[in-house]
Design a protein around this motif. Sequence first.
Motif, mmCIF file in Angstrom:
data_model
loop_
_atom_site.group_PDB
_atom_site.id
_atom_site.type_symbol
_atom_site.label_atom_id
_atom_site.label_comp_id
_atom_site.label_asym_id
_atom_site.label_seq_id
_atom_site.Cartn_x
_atom_site.Cartn_y
_atom_site.Cartn_z
ATOM 1 N N HIS A 26 21.344 -57.208 -6.395
ATOM 2 C CA HIS A 26 20.840 -56.390 -5.276
ATOM 3 C C HIS A 26 21.959 -55.862 -4.383
ATOM 4 O O HIS A 26 21.734 -55.547 -3.221
ATOM 5 C CB HIS A 26 19.844 -57.188 -4.424
ATOM 6 C CG HIS A 26 18.674 -57.693 -5.198
ATOM 7 N ND1 HIS A 26 17.467 -57.058 -5.190
ATOM 8 C CD2 HIS A 26 18.524 -58.758 -6.009
ATOM 9 C CE1 HIS A 26 16.623 -57.717 -5.947
ATOM 10 N NE2 HIS A 26 17.241 -58.752 -6.473
ATOM 11 N N LYS A 32 17.081 -53.845 -7.300
ATOM 12 C CA LYS A 32 17.268 -54.725 -8.456
ATOM 13 C C LYS A 32 17.470 -53.878 -9.703
ATOM 14 O O LYS A 32 16.623 -53.062 -10.058
ATOM 15 C CB LYS A 32 16.053 -55.627 -8.657
ATOM 16 C CG LYS A 32 16.206 -56.544 -9.838
ATOM 17 C CD LYS A 32 15.027 -57.459 -10.002
ATOM 18 C CE LYS A 32 15.287 -58.354 -11.211
ATOM 19 N NZ LYS A 32 14.313 -59.421 -11.285
ATOM 20 N N LYS A 34 18.563 -54.007 -13.914
ATOM 21 C CA LYS A 34 18.742 -54.802 -15.133
ATOM 22 C C LYS A 34 19.670 -54.021 -16.036
ATOM 23 O O LYS A 34 19.753 -52.796 -15.948
ATOM 24 C CB LYS A 34 17.398 -55.036 -15.822
ATOM 25 C CG LYS A 34 16.471 -55.911 -15.007
ATOM 26 C CD LYS A 34 15.187 -56.178 -15.742
ATOM 27 C CE LYS A 34 14.310 -57.098 -14.894
ATOM 28 N NZ LYS A 34 13.098 -57.467 -15.626
ATOM 29 N N CYS A 48 16.446 -49.499 -12.899
ATOM 30 C CA CYS A 48 15.838 -49.998 -11.670
ATOM 31 C C CYS A 48 14.358 -49.645 -11.770
ATOM 32 O O CYS A 48 13.975 -48.480 -11.626
ATOM 33 C CB CYS A 48 16.464 -49.345 -10.435
ATOM 34 S SG CYS A 48 15.670 -49.824 -8.883
#
Length: 124
Positions: A26, A32, A34, A48
């Motif tokens: 973050h 967030k 990945k 996101c």
Amino acid sequence: MSERARTLRREMTEAEWCLWYQLRAHRFMGLKFKRQKPFGCYIVDFVCQERRLIIELDGGQHVQQAAYDEQRDDWLRAQGFDVLRFWNHEVLLQTDAVLEQLRLWVEQQRPSPPAPLPQAGEGS
């Protein structure tokens, strides 16, 4: 597909590591992200989910596969995602400029705050 994604996470390029450092945990605008996430028959570099944003980093091989990348991006957009692409050398040599472009994209996608309600006795 998930095993391939795991391998790609272990063997990220220098540019991917550089950007991942900025996006992980973050760190970037509280969002967030990945990395190396499977989507249909594709694996995207970064995603996101909250903002429906996919970030792809391209090396020199992408010059020869522009048609494939366009088809891939079209499919990802049809799934409701925006796709932003950056060259590896941009991430490595101009990291702040790449992050600024991402910040501007996020800011443009934010919904406008609602107009404040009039106070009692205001208006006609």
